[in-house]
Scaffold this active site. Structure first.
Site, mmCIF file in Angstrom:
data_model
loop_
_atom_site.group_PDB
_atom_site.id
_atom_site.type_symbol
_atom_site.label_atom_id
_atom_site.label_comp_id
_atom_site.label_asym_id
_atom_site.label_seq_id
_atom_site.Cartn_x
_atom_site.Cartn_y
_atom_site.Cartn_z
ATOM 1 N N LYS A 146 6.265 10.791 6.107
ATOM 2 C CA LYS A 146 5.650 10.433 4.827
ATOM 3 C C LYS A 146 4.179 10.804 4.887
ATOM 4 O O LYS A 146 3.482 10.476 5.848
ATOM 5 C CB LYS A 146 5.799 8.923 4.583
ATOM 6 C CG LYS A 146 5.054 8.385 3.353
ATOM 7 C CD LYS A 146 5.730 8.801 2.054
ATOM 8 C CE LYS A 146 4.962 8.356 0.809
ATOM 9 N NZ LYS A 146 5.152 6.966 0.434
ATOM 10 N N ASP A 310 11.015 2.429 -4.916
ATOM 11 C CA ASP A 310 9.653 2.174 -4.412
ATOM 12 C C ASP A 310 9.412 0.658 -4.348
ATOM 13 O O ASP A 310 8.381 0.153 -4.792
ATOM 14 C CB ASP A 310 8.581 2.858 -5.264
ATOM 15 C CG ASP A 310 7.207 2.815 -4.589
ATOM 16 O OD1 ASP A 310 7.123 2.341 -3.447
ATOM 17 O OD2 ASP A 310 6.224 3.239 -5.227
HETATM 18 C C1 NCD Z 1 2.791 0.916 -2.072
HETATM 19 C C2 NCD Z 1 2.809 -0.319 -1.190
HETATM 20 O O1 NCD Z 1 2.584 -1.422 -1.685
HETATM 21 O O2 NCD Z 1 3.070 -0.189 0.007
HETATM 22 N N1 NCD Z 1 2.484 0.548 -3.402
HETATM 23 C C3 NCD Z 1 2.833 1.188 -4.545
HETATM 24 O O3 NCD Z 1 2.357 0.802 -5.619
HETATM 25 N N2 NCD Z 1 3.684 2.199 -4.550
HETATM 26 C C4 NCD Z 1 1.767 1.844 -1.490
HETATM 27 C C5 NCD Z 1 1.644 3.148 -2.175
HETATM 28 O O4 NCD Z 1 2.607 3.895 -2.221
HETATM 29 O O5 NCD Z 1 0.549 3.474 -2.638
HETATM 30 ZN ZN ZN Z 2 4.451 5.368 -2.551
#
Ligand code: NCD
Ligand code: ZN
Length: 447
Positions: A146, A310
């Site tokens: 990643k 996500d």
């Molecule tokens: C992700 C996290 O909280 O780990 N948050 C998000 O809003 N996607 C970190 C990230 O991908 O920026």
């Molecule tokens: Zn992310």
């Protein structure tokens, strides 16, 4: 000899169609899909009551946290949330404490996870500072790397194109994909400074500080570098029309790129931020209705490869703060993704085969997860049974995730995961977790 389990009275999605049949499971794998009379005797029989039976979801973008971030989520709570949401394999993101970025930190995460997970889990690694360590990380079992472009996570200098190229080549050589969070650091920092100077601390200011241009700039930079390497690049959570167009153009040129979209970017827009505030704050942020429309058009054209939650859990205290600059971005998505998508099917915006392709088949292909992603004889028996007609409201107070909030709270949905099987074992039944920690397995890169 009887097989372990037979699921009978099911409507099974297999090989692109729905068949009324039963499914026999033996030694964690799908032994046979056939009419009931042609199935072997079984030690356990489960009546699925005519419900739709699908390959369970593979979610390629999940932050399970644990270790020093266990106060937000841990391997048990996160994978219990997955089981409740019909997800049986998550790929865990590396922005942990400590960061997953070498074979040692990865091994430690795997060791802890093994005892706690109730579904299967695979792992990303961030890039190590010394790219010579890449093979040992893959040997340890990372299924992908990643790359965060918005901030330095791992060992790479994110302003150095040559380093990126070296990294892509090192990983590309081994056939391992690189997932990219494409937001340009410099643009974000400049915009944020400008907003803070103007005394802004509202959610709209946060959206302004994460403009589509930041996503486009980073995306184009990666595409240019990608052209010079053979690496498979996977664009995470594509959110704006402009970034999407850049990715699709590159894909059309035949470059080995794939992309994913999240349910929150498909189902909400920046206008919703007024109502939901920081609970709907994520990186990249919610976009305009035109951006949302562009994502749907690409989805309808089959140009999006995968859907990913996500799942990014934080505590309520970290979300509900006075200034948006102190708020943690991220939305817990594991328990809402499938109900929201089933609702889209009921509304005629998505088909069952789209769902299976986007949440099972393609994620399995992209991340080289062999024997997964479809209900075929010989595959791992990772299965979700859904009641496609069940209507209810999302209720985050019942989440298994430690993050018990959601912008989707109170949304009416139609379609509910009612049984989840991991490696042939029932782990969730009617919303209730029925598996012990350690039931899931660690899935390693198989080369
Ligand atoms: C992700 C996290 O909280 O780990 N948050 C998000 O809003 N996607 C970190 C990230 O991908 O920026
Ligand atoms: Zn992310």
């Amino acid at each position: 000899m009887p097989v372990d389990t037979v699921l009978h009275n099911a409507k099974i999605y297999t090989r692109g169609r729905i068949v009324e049949a039963g499914l026999a499971i033996d030694e964690e794998r799908i032994f046979k899909i056939a009419k009931e009379t042609n199935l072997p005797p079984a030690s356990t029989k489960i009546d699925l009551k005519g419900n739709l039976t699908l390959p369970s979801l593979i979610d390629p973008h999940v932050h399970l946290r644990d270790q020093q971030l266990a106060y937000k989520e841990d391997f048990f709570s996160g994978t219990a949330a997955a089981a409740a949401g019909g997800v049986t394999l998550t790929i865990d993101m590396p922005n942990n404490k400590p960061v997953t970025m070498d074979s040692k930190s990865l091994r430690e995460r795997m060791r802890l996870a093994e005892k706690r997970v109730v579904i299967n889990v695979a792992f990303y690694s961030a890039f190590p500072e010394n790219l010579g360590e890449v093979p040992s990380i893959i040997e340890e079992g990372a299924v992908a790397f990643k790359l965060y472009m918005s901030q330095k996570i791992g060992g790479l200098d994110i302003d150095d194109d040559d380093m990126f190229l070296h990294a892509f080549n090192a990983v590309g050589k081994m056939g391992v994909p690189v997932a990219v969070h494409a937001e340009d650091r410099e643009t974000l920092e400049n915009m944020r400074r400008r907003m803070e100077k103007a005394g802004r601390k509202d959610v709209e200011a946060y959206v302004k500080a994460h403009p589509p241009q930041a996503e486009v700039k980073a995306t184009k930079r990666i595409i240019q570098l990608g052209k010079k390497s053979s690496a498979h690049l996977h664009f995470c959570h594509v959110s704006s029309a402009a970034a999407l167009n850049a990715v699709l153009e590159a894909k059309n040129m035949g470059l080995p790129f794939t992309c994913e979209v999240t349910p929150h970017h498909l189902l909400m827009s920046s206008e919703d931020l007024k109502r939901y505030g920081t609970l709907a704050l994520a990186d990249p942020p919610l976009r305009t209705k035109d951006d949302v429309k562009a994502l749907w058009t690409a989805l309808e054209h089959g140009s999006i490869d995968a859907l990913a939650s996500d799942h990014a859990p934080h505590t309520m205290e970290e979300k509900e703060v006075e200034s948006v600059w102190d708020a943690k971005p991220g939305i817990p998505g594991l328990e809402t993704m499938l109900p929201l998508l089933l609702t889209q099917i009921n509304d005629g915006r998505l088909t069952i085969s789209d769902l299976v392709r986007l949440t099972s088949e393609k994620p399995a292909q992209i991340f080289n997860l062999r024997g997964r992603g479809s209900l075929d004889e010989g595959n791992h028996a990772d299965i979700v049974v859904v009641d496609i007609n069940r209507e209810y409201k999302i209720d985050s107070s019942r989440f298994y995730s430690k993050a018990r909030y959601s912008p989707f709270d109170d949304w009416k949905v139609k379609g509910k995961p009612i049984k989840t099987f991991v490696n042939g074992q029932l782990v969730m039944d009617e919303g209730e977790l029925v598996a012990k920690p350690g039931t899931g397995q660690i899935v390693r890169w198989e080369g």
